[in-house]
Design a protein around this motif. Structure first.
Motif, PDB file in Angstrom:
ATOM      1  N   LEU A 168       0.869  -1.239  -0.022  1.00 12.09           N
ATOM      2  CA  LEU A 168      -0.029   0.033   0.019  1.00 12.09           C
ATOM      3  C   LEU A 168       0.885   1.233   0.007  1.00 12.09           C
ATOM      4  CD1 LEU A 168      -2.977  -0.956   2.548  1.00 12.09           C
ATOM      5  CD2 LEU A 168      -2.968  -0.487  -0.085  1.00 12.09           C
ATOM      6  N   ALA A 169       2.009   1.167   0.438  1.00 14.81           N
ATOM      7  CA  ALA A 169       2.979   2.362   0.312  1.00 14.81           C
ATOM      8  C   ALA A 169       3.164   2.771  -1.128  1.00 14.81           C
ATOM      9  CB  ALA A 169       4.258   1.977   0.993  1.00 14.81           C
ATOM     10  N   ASP A 170       2.985   1.971  -1.930  1.00 17.17           N
ATOM     11  CA  ASP A 170       3.161   2.026  -3.635  1.00 17.17           C
ATOM     12  C   ASP A 170       2.056   2.546  -4.109  1.00 17.17           C
ATOM     13  OD1 ASP A 170       6.097   1.276  -3.829  1.00 17.17           O
ATOM     14  OD2 ASP A 170       5.223  -0.780  -2.954  1.00 17.17           O
ATOM     15  N   VAL A 191      -7.342   8.637  -4.479  1.00 20.74           N
ATOM     16  CA  VAL A 191      -7.106   7.578  -3.404  1.00 20.74           C
ATOM     17  C   VAL A 191      -7.650   8.364  -2.076  1.00 20.74           C
ATOM     18  CG1 VAL A 191      -5.383   6.272  -2.110  1.00 20.74           C
ATOM     19  CG2 VAL A 191      -5.236   6.629  -4.639  1.00 20.74           C
ATOM     20  N   HIS A 192      -8.537   7.569  -1.357  1.00 17.74           N
ATOM     21  CA  HIS A 192      -9.185   8.079  -0.049  1.00 17.74           C
ATOM     22  C   HIS A 192      -8.569   7.177   1.194  1.00 17.74           C
ATOM     23  CE1 HIS A 192     -11.485  11.352  -2.171  1.00 17.74           C
ATOM     24  NE2 HIS A 192     -11.737  10.358  -3.081  1.00 17.74           N
ATOM     25  N   TRP A 193      -8.025   7.811   2.156  1.00 19.90           N
ATOM     26  CA  TRP A 193      -7.377   6.793   3.159  1.00 19.90           C
ATOM     27  C   TRP A 193      -8.325   7.267   4.260  1.00 19.90           C
ATOM     28  CZ3 TRP A 193      -3.443   3.664   2.068  1.00 19.90           C
ATOM     29  CH2 TRP A 193      -2.736   4.038   0.844  1.00 19.90           C
ATOM     30  N   LYS A 194      -8.792   6.129   5.008  1.00 24.06           N
ATOM     31  CA  LYS A 194      -9.636   6.305   6.329  1.00 24.06           C
ATOM     32  C   LYS A 194      -9.051   5.409   7.478  1.00 24.06           C
ATOM     33  CE  LYS A 194     -13.961   6.725   4.106  1.00 24.06           C
ATOM     34  NZ  LYS A 194     -15.586   5.971   3.833  1.00 24.06           N
ATOM     35  N   PHE A 241      -2.896  -4.303  -2.133  1.00 23.95           N
ATOM     36  CA  PHE A 241      -2.258  -3.754  -3.083  1.00 23.95           C
ATOM     37  C   PHE A 241      -2.427  -4.256  -4.584  1.00 23.95           C
ATOM     38  CE2 PHE A 241       1.209  -2.925  -6.382  1.00 23.95           C
ATOM     39  CZ  PHE A 241       1.271  -1.509  -6.346  1.00 23.95           C
ATOM     40  N   ARG A 242      -2.419  -5.601  -4.843  1.00 20.69           N
ATOM     41  CA  ARG A 242      -2.589  -6.260  -6.066  1.00 20.69           C
ATOM     42  C   ARG A 242      -4.168  -6.124  -6.444  1.00 20.69           C
ATOM     43  NH1 ARG A 242       2.268  -6.298  -7.870  1.00 20.69           N
ATOM     44  NH2 ARG A 242       3.604  -7.861  -7.267  1.00 20.69           N
ATOM     45  N   ILE A 243      -4.805  -6.242  -5.640  1.00 18.47           N
ATOM     46  CA  ILE A 243      -6.661  -6.224  -5.730  1.00 18.47           C
ATOM     47  C   ILE A 243      -6.686  -4.661  -6.448  1.00 18.47           C
ATOM     48  CG2 ILE A 243      -8.795  -5.966  -4.694  1.00 18.47           C
ATOM     49  CD1 ILE A 243      -7.708  -8.228  -2.763  1.00 18.47           C
ATOM     50  N   VAL A 244      -6.112  -3.658  -5.694  1.00 19.74           N
ATOM     51  CA  VAL A 244      -6.216  -2.348  -6.093  1.00 19.74           C
ATOM     52  C   VAL A 244      -5.805  -2.379  -7.607  1.00 19.74           C
ATOM     53  CG1 VAL A 244      -5.889   0.115  -5.813  1.00 19.74           C
ATOM     54  CG2 VAL A 244      -6.364  -1.478  -3.909  1.00 19.74           C
ATOM     55  N   GLN A 245      -4.606  -2.664  -7.778  1.00 18.96           N
ATOM     56  CA  GLN A 245      -4.000  -2.910  -9.075  1.00 18.96           C
ATOM     57  C   GLN A 245      -4.556  -3.498 -10.057  1.00 18.96           C
ATOM     58  OE1 GLN A 245      -0.265  -5.285  -9.572  1.00 18.96           O
ATOM     59  NE2 GLN A 245       0.962  -3.415 -10.421  1.00 18.96           N
ATOM     60  N   LEU A 254       1.262   4.364  -7.880  1.00 19.79           N
ATOM     61  CA  LEU A 254       0.360   3.554  -9.189  1.00 19.79           C
ATOM     62  C   LEU A 254      -0.723   4.575  -9.584  1.00 19.79           C
ATOM     63  CD1 LEU A 254      -0.627   1.059 -10.428  1.00 19.79           C
ATOM     64  CD2 LEU A 254      -1.885   0.612  -8.401  1.00 19.79           C
ATOM     65  N   ALA A 255      -1.222   5.273  -8.496  1.00 17.03           N
ATOM     66  CA  ALA A 255      -2.120   6.385  -8.880  1.00 17.03           C
ATOM     67  C   ALA A 255      -1.823   7.495  -9.701  1.00 17.03           C
ATOM     68  CB  ALA A 255      -2.894   6.884  -7.588  1.00 17.03           C
ATOM     69  N   ALA A 256      -0.404   7.681  -9.478  1.00 19.66           N
ATOM     70  CA  ALA A 256       0.001   8.854 -10.162  1.00 19.66           C
ATOM     71  C   ALA A 256       0.291   8.444 -11.588  1.00 19.66           C
ATOM     72  CB  ALA A 256       1.409   9.258  -9.663  1.00 19.66           C
ATOM     73  N   ALA A 257       0.766   7.142 -11.649  1.00 21.82           N
ATOM     74  CA  ALA A 257       1.131   6.652 -13.017  1.00 21.82           C
ATOM     75  C   ALA A 257      -0.296   6.370 -13.836  1.00 21.82           C
ATOM     76  CB  ALA A 257       1.711   5.067 -12.925  1.00 21.82           C
ATOM     77  N   THR A 258      -1.147   5.963 -13.050  1.00 22.80           N
ATOM     78  CA  THR A 258      -2.510   5.728 -14.029  1.00 22.80           C
ATOM     79  C   THR A 258      -3.176   6.995 -14.409  1.00 22.80           C
ATOM     80  OG1 THR A 258      -2.885   3.741 -12.652  1.00 22.80           O
ATOM     81  CG2 THR A 258      -4.617   4.557 -13.996  1.00 22.80           C
ATOM     82  N   THR A 259      -2.938   8.121 -13.413  1.00 23.97           N
ATOM     83  CA  THR A 259      -3.346   9.386 -13.761  1.00 23.97           C
ATOM     84  C   THR A 259      -2.921   9.837 -15.053  1.00 23.97           C
ATOM     85  OG1 THR A 259      -4.097   9.848 -11.590  1.00 23.97           O
ATOM     86  CG2 THR A 259      -3.872  11.780 -13.035  1.00 23.97           C
ATOM     87  N   ALA A 260      -1.533   9.691 -14.990  1.00 29.21           N
ATOM     88  CA  ALA A 260      -0.650  10.191 -16.171  1.00 29.21           C
ATOM     89  C   ALA A 260      -1.138   9.526 -17.488  1.00 29.21           C
ATOM     90  CB  ALA A 260       0.699  10.234 -15.718  1.00 29.21           C
ATOM     91  N   ALA A 261      -1.448   8.374 -17.245  1.00 25.93           N
ATOM     92  CA  ALA A 261      -1.820   7.595 -18.587  1.00 25.93           C
ATOM     93  C   ALA A 261      -3.184   8.063 -19.137  1.00 25.93           C
ATOM     94  CB  ALA A 261      -1.659   5.960 -18.354  1.00 25.93           C
TER      95      ALA A 261
END
Length: 427
Positions: free
Chosen positions: A293-295, A312-315, A330-334, A299-306
Protein backbone atom coordinates in the motif's frame (compact mmCIF):
# COMPACT_ATOMS: atom_id res chain seq x y z
CA UNK A 1 -13.87 -12.61 -44.76
CA UNK A 2 -15.27 -13.14 -41.28
CA UNK A 3 -18.96 -13.93 -40.81
CA UNK A 4 -20.93 -11.08 -39.37
CA UNK A 5 -22.26 -11.96 -35.88
CA UNK A 6 -25.99 -11.83 -35.23
CA UNK A 7 -27.20 -8.59 -33.63
CA UNK A 8 -27.89 -9.01 -29.89
CA UNK A 9 -31.64 -8.55 -30.38
CA UNK A 10 -31.82 -11.40 -32.89
CA UNK A 11 -30.07 -13.70 -30.41
CA UNK A 12 -32.94 -13.09 -27.97
CA UNK A 13 -35.52 -14.47 -30.43
CA UNK A 14 -36.46 -18.00 -29.22
CA UNK A 15 -36.06 -20.95 -31.62
CA UNK A 16 -39.81 -21.53 -31.66
CA UNK A 17 -40.37 -18.06 -33.09
CA UNK A 18 -37.93 -18.78 -35.93
CA UNK A 19 -39.72 -22.06 -36.69
CA UNK A 20 -43.11 -20.33 -36.72
CA UNK A 21 -41.71 -17.66 -39.03
CA UNK A 22 -40.32 -20.34 -41.35
CA UNK A 23 -43.71 -22.08 -41.48
CA UNK A 24 -45.49 -18.82 -42.25
CA UNK A 25 -43.00 -17.97 -45.00
CA UNK A 26 -43.25 -21.44 -46.57
CA UNK A 27 -47.06 -21.33 -46.47
CA UNK A 28 -47.06 -17.93 -48.14
CA UNK A 29 -44.64 -19.26 -50.76
CA UNK A 30 -47.00 -22.19 -51.40
CA UNK A 31 -49.82 -19.78 -52.24
CA UNK A 32 -47.59 -17.51 -54.33
CA UNK A 33 -46.46 -20.48 -56.42
CA UNK A 34 -50.11 -21.19 -57.35
CA UNK A 35 -51.13 -17.72 -58.49
CA UNK A 36 -49.98 -15.80 -61.51
CA UNK A 37 -47.62 -13.12 -60.32
CA UNK A 38 -47.00 -9.88 -62.24
CA UNK A 39 -44.82 -10.53 -65.29
CA UNK A 40 -45.71 -14.22 -65.51
CA UNK A 41 -47.89 -15.83 -68.15
CA UNK A 42 -49.13 -18.53 -65.79
CA UNK A 43 -48.68 -19.78 -62.23
CA UNK A 44 -45.66 -21.97 -61.57
CA UNK A 45 -47.80 -24.69 -60.00
CA UNK A 46 -51.37 -25.78 -60.70
CA UNK A 47 -53.67 -25.53 -57.72
CA UNK A 48 -55.40 -28.73 -56.64
CA UNK A 49 -59.18 -28.93 -56.81
CA UNK A 50 -59.64 -28.61 -53.05
CA UNK A 51 -56.95 -25.94 -52.61
CA UNK A 52 -59.40 -23.04 -52.36
CA UNK A 53 -62.47 -25.00 -51.25
CA UNK A 54 -63.80 -25.02 -47.72
CA UNK A 55 -62.40 -28.48 -46.99
CA UNK A 56 -58.97 -27.42 -48.22
CA UNK A 57 -59.08 -24.30 -46.07
CA UNK A 58 -60.04 -26.39 -43.05
CA UNK A 59 -57.06 -28.68 -43.64
CA UNK A 60 -54.84 -25.61 -44.04
CA UNK A 61 -56.14 -24.20 -40.75
CA UNK A 62 -55.49 -27.47 -38.94
CA UNK A 63 -51.98 -27.69 -40.40
CA UNK A 64 -51.15 -24.13 -39.33
CA UNK A 65 -52.53 -24.73 -35.83
CA UNK A 66 -50.40 -27.86 -35.47
CA UNK A 67 -47.31 -26.06 -36.74
CA UNK A 68 -47.76 -23.11 -34.39
CA UNK A 69 -48.39 -25.45 -31.45
CA UNK A 70 -45.23 -27.33 -32.36
CA UNK A 71 -43.30 -24.05 -32.40
CA UNK A 72 -44.52 -23.32 -28.87
CA UNK A 73 -43.56 -26.81 -27.67
CA UNK A 74 -40.10 -26.79 -29.25
CA UNK A 75 -38.34 -25.53 -26.10
CA UNK A 76 -40.08 -27.87 -23.65
CA UNK A 77 -40.88 -30.99 -25.72
CA UNK A 78 -38.61 -31.06 -28.76
CA UNK A 79 -39.61 -34.49 -30.08
CA UNK A 80 -43.30 -33.82 -29.55
CA UNK A 81 -42.94 -30.46 -31.30
CA UNK A 82 -41.20 -32.14 -34.25
CA UNK A 83 -44.03 -34.68 -34.51
CA UNK A 84 -46.57 -31.84 -34.73
CA UNK A 85 -44.52 -30.07 -37.41
CA UNK A 86 -44.24 -33.28 -39.45
CA UNK A 87 -47.99 -33.85 -39.14
CA UNK A 88 -48.63 -30.27 -40.26
CA UNK A 89 -46.35 -30.76 -43.29
CA UNK A 90 -48.22 -33.94 -44.25
CA UNK A 91 -51.62 -32.26 -43.83
CA UNK A 92 -50.66 -29.30 -45.98
CA UNK A 93 -49.20 -31.59 -48.67
CA UNK A 94 -52.58 -33.32 -49.06
CA UNK A 95 -53.97 -30.00 -50.31
CA UNK A 96 -51.38 -29.76 -53.07
CA UNK A 97 -52.05 -33.01 -54.98
CA UNK A 98 -48.28 -33.55 -54.91
CA UNK A 99 -46.57 -36.92 -55.17
CA UNK A 100 -44.09 -36.04 -52.36
CA UNK A 101 -43.80 -33.77 -49.36
CA UNK A 102 -42.42 -30.57 -50.81
CA UNK A 103 -39.28 -28.77 -49.64
CA UNK A 104 -41.31 -25.66 -48.76
CA UNK A 105 -43.51 -27.68 -46.41
CA UNK A 106 -40.41 -29.23 -44.79
CA UNK A 107 -38.60 -25.91 -44.19
CA UNK A 108 -39.96 -25.51 -40.65
CA UNK A 109 -39.04 -29.14 -39.90
CA UNK A 110 -35.48 -28.56 -41.10
CA UNK A 111 -35.15 -25.51 -38.86
CA UNK A 112 -36.55 -27.44 -35.90
CA UNK A 113 -34.02 -30.23 -36.58
CA UNK A 114 -31.22 -27.68 -36.47
CA UNK A 115 -32.32 -26.21 -33.14
CA UNK A 116 -32.88 -29.67 -31.58
CA UNK A 117 -29.45 -30.89 -32.70
CA UNK A 118 -27.79 -27.66 -31.56
CA UNK A 119 -29.43 -27.33 -28.16
CA UNK A 120 -30.24 -30.86 -27.03
CA UNK A 121 -28.21 -34.00 -26.24
CA UNK A 122 -26.96 -35.86 -29.29
CA UNK A 123 -29.29 -38.77 -28.61
CA UNK A 124 -32.30 -36.47 -28.88
CA UNK A 125 -30.98 -34.97 -32.10
CA UNK A 126 -30.45 -38.39 -33.69
CA UNK A 127 -33.96 -39.46 -32.65
CA UNK A 128 -35.41 -36.32 -34.24
CA UNK A 129 -33.56 -36.91 -37.52
CA UNK A 130 -34.64 -40.55 -37.68
CA UNK A 131 -38.25 -39.52 -37.04
CA UNK A 132 -38.19 -36.97 -39.86
CA UNK A 133 -36.67 -39.45 -42.32
CA UNK A 134 -39.12 -42.16 -41.23
CA UNK A 135 -42.07 -39.87 -42.02
CA UNK A 136 -40.73 -39.29 -45.55
CA UNK A 137 -40.26 -43.02 -46.10
CA UNK A 138 -43.73 -43.76 -44.70
CA UNK A 139 -45.32 -41.13 -46.98
CA UNK A 140 -43.79 -42.60 -50.11
CA UNK A 141 -44.45 -46.20 -49.03
CA UNK A 142 -48.13 -45.46 -48.35
CA UNK A 143 -48.56 -43.89 -51.79
CA UNK A 144 -46.79 -46.85 -53.38
CA UNK A 145 -49.05 -49.36 -51.59
CA UNK A 146 -52.10 -47.41 -52.77
CA UNK A 147 -50.88 -47.63 -56.35
CA UNK A 148 -50.28 -43.89 -56.64
CA UNK A 149 -47.28 -42.16 -58.13
CA UNK A 150 -44.34 -41.18 -55.94
CA UNK A 151 -41.68 -38.50 -56.24
CA UNK A 152 -38.53 -40.37 -55.28
CA UNK A 153 -36.10 -37.66 -56.39
CA UNK A 154 -38.09 -34.91 -54.69
CA UNK A 155 -38.25 -36.87 -51.43
CA UNK A 156 -34.53 -37.63 -51.57
CA UNK A 157 -33.89 -33.88 -51.93
CA UNK A 158 -36.07 -33.15 -48.90
CA UNK A 159 -34.31 -35.90 -46.91
CA UNK A 160 -30.93 -34.43 -47.86
CA UNK A 161 -31.93 -31.00 -46.53
CA UNK A 162 -33.01 -32.64 -43.26
CA UNK A 163 -29.65 -34.38 -42.90
CA UNK A 164 -27.77 -31.15 -43.69
CA UNK A 165 -29.84 -29.22 -41.11
CA UNK A 166 -29.07 -31.87 -38.49
CA UNK A 167 -25.36 -31.85 -39.35
CA UNK A 168 -25.20 -28.06 -38.97
CA UNK A 169 -26.98 -28.22 -35.63
CA UNK A 170 -24.78 -31.05 -34.40
CA UNK A 171 -21.66 -29.09 -35.42
CA UNK A 172 -22.96 -26.06 -33.51
CA UNK A 173 -23.61 -28.26 -30.46
CA UNK A 174 -20.11 -29.72 -30.58
CA UNK A 175 -18.53 -26.30 -30.99
CA UNK A 176 -20.41 -24.91 -28.00
CA UNK A 177 -19.58 -27.94 -25.86
CA UNK A 178 -15.93 -27.65 -26.80
CA UNK A 179 -15.96 -23.94 -25.97
CA UNK A 180 -17.52 -24.62 -22.57
CA UNK A 181 -14.87 -27.25 -21.90
CA UNK A 182 -12.13 -24.80 -22.81
CA UNK A 183 -13.64 -22.11 -20.59
CA UNK A 184 -13.89 -24.54 -17.66
CA UNK A 185 -10.28 -25.58 -18.17
CA UNK A 186 -9.20 -21.97 -18.47
CA UNK A 187 -11.02 -21.03 -15.26
CA UNK A 188 -9.40 -23.95 -13.42
CA UNK A 189 -6.05 -23.00 -14.87
CA UNK A 190 -6.55 -19.38 -13.82
CA UNK A 191 -7.23 -20.44 -10.22
CA UNK A 192 -4.16 -22.67 -10.21
CA UNK A 193 -2.04 -19.93 -11.76
CA UNK A 194 -3.21 -17.46 -9.14
CA UNK A 195 -2.38 -19.89 -6.35
CA UNK A 196 1.10 -20.41 -7.76
CA UNK A 197 1.62 -16.68 -8.22
CA UNK A 198 0.60 -16.01 -4.61
CA UNK A 199 2.93 -18.80 -3.46
CA UNK A 200 5.82 -17.19 -5.32
CA UNK A 201 5.04 -13.80 -3.83
CA UNK A 202 4.93 -15.47 -0.43
CA UNK A 203 8.32 -17.02 -1.14
CA UNK A 204 9.73 -13.59 -1.95
CA UNK A 205 8.27 -12.14 1.24
CA UNK A 206 9.69 -14.97 3.36
CA UNK A 207 13.12 -14.61 1.76
CA UNK A 208 13.03 -10.88 2.53
CA UNK A 209 11.98 -11.51 6.13
CA UNK A 210 14.64 -14.17 6.67
CA UNK A 211 17.25 -11.76 5.34
CA UNK A 212 16.15 -9.14 7.90
CA UNK A 213 16.22 -11.76 10.65
CA UNK A 214 19.75 -12.77 9.69
CA UNK A 215 20.97 -9.16 9.73
CA UNK A 216 19.35 -8.39 13.10
CA UNK A 217 20.62 -11.62 14.65
CA UNK A 218 24.17 -10.91 13.44
CA UNK A 219 24.02 -7.38 14.85
CA UNK A 220 22.75 -8.70 18.19
CA UNK A 221 25.56 -11.26 18.37
CA UNK A 222 28.18 -8.57 17.81
CA UNK A 223 26.94 -6.18 20.53
CA UNK A 224 25.44 -8.59 23.07
CA UNK A 225 28.28 -7.99 25.56
CA UNK A 226 29.04 -4.33 24.85
CA UNK A 227 25.52 -2.92 24.18
CA UNK A 228 22.92 -5.16 25.83
CA UNK A 229 20.05 -2.72 25.14
CA UNK A 230 20.80 -2.60 21.40
CA UNK A 231 21.08 -6.37 21.33
CA UNK A 232 17.72 -6.67 23.08
CA UNK A 233 16.10 -4.36 20.51
CA UNK A 234 17.64 -6.34 17.68
CA UNK A 235 16.34 -9.63 19.09
CA UNK A 236 12.90 -8.07 19.55
CA UNK A 237 12.96 -7.17 15.87
CA UNK A 238 13.99 -10.75 15.06
CA UNK A 239 11.06 -12.07 17.10
CA UNK A 240 8.65 -9.70 15.38
CA UNK A 241 9.84 -10.61 11.90
CA UNK A 242 9.74 -14.32 12.75
CA UNK A 243 6.19 -14.11 14.08
CA UNK A 244 5.04 -12.22 10.98
CA UNK A 245 6.68 -14.74 8.68
CA UNK A 246 5.30 -17.77 10.49
CA UNK A 247 1.81 -16.26 10.61
CA UNK A 248 1.86 -15.54 6.89
CA UNK A 249 3.23 -18.98 6.09
CA UNK A 250 0.58 -20.68 8.19
CA UNK A 251 -2.28 -18.85 6.45
CA UNK A 252 -0.92 -19.40 2.97
CA UNK A 253 0.18 -23.01 3.29
CA UNK A 254 -3.09 -24.14 4.85
CA UNK A 255 -4.99 -22.55 1.95
CA UNK A 256 -2.62 -23.84 -0.73
CA UNK A 257 -2.15 -27.40 0.52
CA UNK A 258 -4.93 -28.66 -1.77
CA UNK A 259 -3.32 -27.25 -4.89
CA UNK A 260 -2.27 -29.78 -7.49
CA UNK A 261 1.45 -30.24 -6.89
CA UNK A 262 1.86 -32.22 -10.10
CA UNK A 263 0.74 -29.23 -12.16
CA UNK A 264 3.09 -26.94 -10.30
CA UNK A 265 6.24 -28.44 -11.84
CA UNK A 266 4.76 -28.62 -15.35
CA UNK A 267 3.78 -24.96 -15.27
CA UNK A 268 6.90 -23.39 -13.71
CA UNK A 269 8.09 -21.96 -17.01
CA UNK A 270 4.63 -20.59 -17.84
CA UNK A 271 4.41 -18.94 -14.44
CA UNK A 272 7.79 -17.24 -14.89
CA UNK A 273 6.45 -15.75 -18.12
CA UNK A 274 3.12 -14.80 -16.55
CA UNK A 275 4.92 -12.86 -13.81
CA UNK A 276 6.14 -10.48 -16.50
CA UNK A 277 2.90 -10.21 -18.46
CA UNK A 278 1.51 -6.72 -19.06
CA UNK A 279 -1.32 -5.53 -16.84
CA UNK A 280 -2.73 -2.45 -18.64
CA UNK A 281 -1.35 0.82 -17.41
CA UNK A 282 0.18 -1.06 -14.48
CA UNK A 283 2.56 -2.81 -16.87
CA UNK A 284 5.55 -1.19 -15.18
CA UNK A 285 4.41 -2.42 -11.77
CA UNK A 286 5.84 -5.95 -12.05
CA UNK A 287 5.82 -8.45 -9.19
CA UNK A 288 8.47 -7.80 -6.58
CA UNK A 289 8.48 -8.39 -2.83
CA UNK A 290 8.59 -4.75 -1.75
CA UNK A 291 5.25 -3.63 -3.24
CA UNK A 292 2.38 -2.78 -0.95
CA UNK A 293 0.00 0.00 0.00
CA UNK A 294 2.98 2.33 0.36
CA UNK A 295 3.21 2.18 -3.45
CA UNK A 296 -0.48 3.00 -3.99
CA UNK A 297 0.10 6.72 -4.50
CA UNK A 298 2.77 5.95 -7.08
CA UNK A 299 0.38 3.59 -8.90
CA UNK A 300 -2.34 6.26 -8.83
CA UNK A 301 0.03 8.87 -10.22
CA UNK A 302 1.15 6.58 -13.04
CA UNK A 303 -2.45 5.72 -13.98
CA UNK A 304 -3.47 9.39 -13.84
CA UNK A 305 -0.59 10.26 -16.13
CA UNK A 306 -1.84 7.57 -18.52
CA UNK A 307 -5.24 9.28 -18.82
CA UNK A 308 -7.48 7.85 -16.08
CA UNK A 309 -7.54 9.87 -12.85
CA UNK A 310 -7.32 7.80 -9.68
CA UNK A 311 -8.52 9.47 -6.48
CA UNK A 312 -7.18 7.71 -3.38
CA UNK A 313 -8.93 8.18 -0.04
CA UNK A 314 -7.48 6.89 3.22
CA UNK A 315 -9.65 6.17 6.25
CA UNK A 316 -8.60 5.19 9.74
CA UNK A 317 -5.16 5.27 11.26
CA UNK A 318 -2.65 4.02 8.70
CA UNK A 319 -0.48 1.27 10.13
CA UNK A 320 1.86 -1.44 9.00
CA UNK A 321 0.14 -4.61 7.81
CA UNK A 322 1.51 -8.14 7.53
CA UNK A 323 3.43 -8.33 4.25
CA UNK A 324 1.13 -10.90 2.62
CA UNK A 325 -2.00 -8.86 3.41
CA UNK A 326 -0.32 -5.58 2.42
CA UNK A 327 0.73 -7.07 -0.93
CA UNK A 328 -2.69 -8.65 -1.55
CA UNK A 329 -4.55 -5.38 -0.98
CA UNK A 330 -2.17 -3.63 -3.35
CA UNK A 331 -2.65 -6.33 -6.03
CA UNK A 332 -6.44 -6.09 -5.73
CA UNK A 333 -6.33 -2.34 -6.22
CA UNK A 334 -3.84 -2.72 -9.06
CA UNK A 335 -5.99 -5.26 -10.92
CA UNK A 336 -9.16 -3.21 -10.35
CA UNK A 337 -7.56 -0.05 -11.74
CA UNK A 338 -6.29 -2.02 -14.72
CA UNK A 339 -9.84 -3.28 -15.39
CA UNK A 340 -11.13 0.28 -15.21
CA UNK A 341 -8.63 1.41 -17.83
CA UNK A 342 -9.36 -1.56 -20.10
CA UNK A 343 -13.11 -1.90 -19.88
CA UNK A 344 -14.90 0.94 -18.08
CA UNK A 345 -14.46 3.75 -20.65
CA UNK A 346 -14.43 6.38 -17.89
CA UNK A 347 -11.95 9.19 -17.14
CA UNK A 348 -11.75 8.56 -13.39
CA UNK A 349 -12.12 6.04 -10.59
CA UNK A 350 -12.01 6.16 -6.79
CA UNK A 351 -9.98 4.02 -4.41
CA UNK A 352 -10.84 3.92 -0.71
CA UNK A 353 -8.63 2.14 1.82
CA UNK A 354 -10.12 1.81 5.29
CA UNK A 355 -7.97 0.69 8.24
CA UNK A 356 -10.39 -0.91 10.69
CA UNK A 357 -9.55 -2.40 14.07
CA UNK A 358 -9.47 -6.02 12.93
CA UNK A 359 -9.73 -5.66 9.18
CA UNK A 360 -8.46 -3.66 6.26
CA UNK A 361 -11.07 -2.85 3.61
CA UNK A 362 -10.56 -1.56 0.09
CA UNK A 363 -13.12 -0.33 -2.44
CA UNK A 364 -12.59 0.62 -6.10
CA UNK A 365 -15.51 2.26 -7.91
CA UNK A 366 -16.05 3.93 -11.25
CA UNK A 367 -18.90 5.52 -13.19
CA UNK A 368 -18.17 3.75 -16.47
CA UNK A 369 -20.20 1.32 -18.52
CA UNK A 370 -19.33 -1.76 -16.48
CA UNK A 371 -17.17 -4.54 -17.77
CA UNK A 372 -19.00 -7.87 -17.81
CA UNK A 373 -16.77 -9.97 -15.62
CA UNK A 374 -18.06 -13.20 -17.02
CA UNK A 375 -16.43 -12.57 -20.35
CA UNK A 376 -13.16 -11.29 -19.01
CA UNK A 377 -10.67 -13.67 -20.67
CA UNK A 378 -7.92 -12.42 -18.32
CA UNK A 379 -9.78 -13.85 -15.29
CA UNK A 380 -8.93 -10.76 -13.25
CA UNK A 381 -12.01 -11.06 -11.04
CA UNK A 382 -11.38 -14.79 -10.57
CA UNK A 383 -7.83 -14.07 -9.46
CA UNK A 384 -8.88 -11.36 -7.00
CA UNK A 385 -11.60 -13.56 -5.52
CA UNK A 386 -9.17 -16.45 -5.12
CA UNK A 387 -6.56 -14.18 -3.51
CA UNK A 388 -9.08 -12.91 -0.95
CA UNK A 389 -10.36 -16.44 -0.27
CA UNK A 390 -6.83 -17.63 0.47
CA UNK A 391 -6.59 -14.96 3.18
CA UNK A 392 -10.08 -15.82 4.55
CA UNK A 393 -11.54 -12.45 3.56
CA UNK A 394 -14.67 -11.22 1.82
CA UNK A 395 -14.85 -10.14 -1.81
CA UNK A 396 -17.61 -8.66 -3.99
CA UNK A 397 -17.59 -7.30 -7.52
CA UNK A 398 -20.44 -6.16 -9.72
CA UNK A 399 -22.31 -3.29 -11.36
CA UNK A 400 -23.49 -0.42 -9.18
CA UNK A 401 -27.22 0.43 -9.13
CA UNK A 402 -26.41 4.03 -10.05
CA UNK A 403 -24.12 2.93 -12.88
CA UNK A 404 -20.51 1.89 -13.12
CA UNK A 405 -18.72 -0.94 -11.32
CA UNK A 406 -17.60 -1.64 -7.76
CA UNK A 407 -14.93 -3.96 -6.38
CA UNK A 408 -14.69 -4.41 -2.61
CA UNK A 409 -12.42 -6.58 -0.49
CA UNK A 410 -12.23 -6.99 3.27
CA UNK A 411 -9.23 -8.84 4.71
CA UNK A 412 -8.81 -9.81 8.37
CA UNK A 413 -5.69 -8.54 10.10
CA UNK A 414 -4.29 -10.99 12.69
CA UNK A 415 -4.32 -9.81 16.29
CA UNK A 416 -0.54 -10.22 16.44
CA UNK A 417 -0.11 -7.56 13.76
CA UNK A 418 -0.60 -4.65 16.17
CA UNK A 419 1.96 -6.08 18.61
CA UNK A 420 4.37 -6.73 15.76
CA UNK A 421 3.97 -3.17 14.50
CA UNK A 422 4.75 -1.73 17.92
CA UNK A 423 7.78 -3.95 18.27
CA UNK A 424 9.06 -2.97 14.85
CA UNK A 425 8.75 0.73 15.67
CA UNK A 426 10.57 0.20 18.95
CA UNK A 427 13.35 -1.70 17.18
Amino acid sequence: MHAMPLPPRLKLVPPGAWVALAWSASTAFTFLARVRLPGEEAANELAATQFYRWDGLVVLTIACALALLGSVWLHRRPLGALALLLTAAAFLTTNLAAVAIQLAQFLAVDLALYFIAAGRPRRTGVAALCTALAVLVFWESLRLLCGWGIGTLEELTVALTAVVAWLLGDASHRTRAYGETLRARAATQAVTDERLRIAREMHDMVAHSIGIIALQAGAAARVVHTQPDAAREAMTAVETAGRETLSGLRRMLVALRHADQDQDQDQDQDQDQNRHRARGVAEADRLHPAEGLADLDRLAAATTAAGVRVDVHWKGARRQLPPDIDLSVFRIVQESITNVVRHAATPACRVTVDYLEEHVAVEVTDDGRGRGGTTDTGFGLVGMRERVALLHGEFTAGPRPEGGFRVTARLPVPATAATATAATVAA
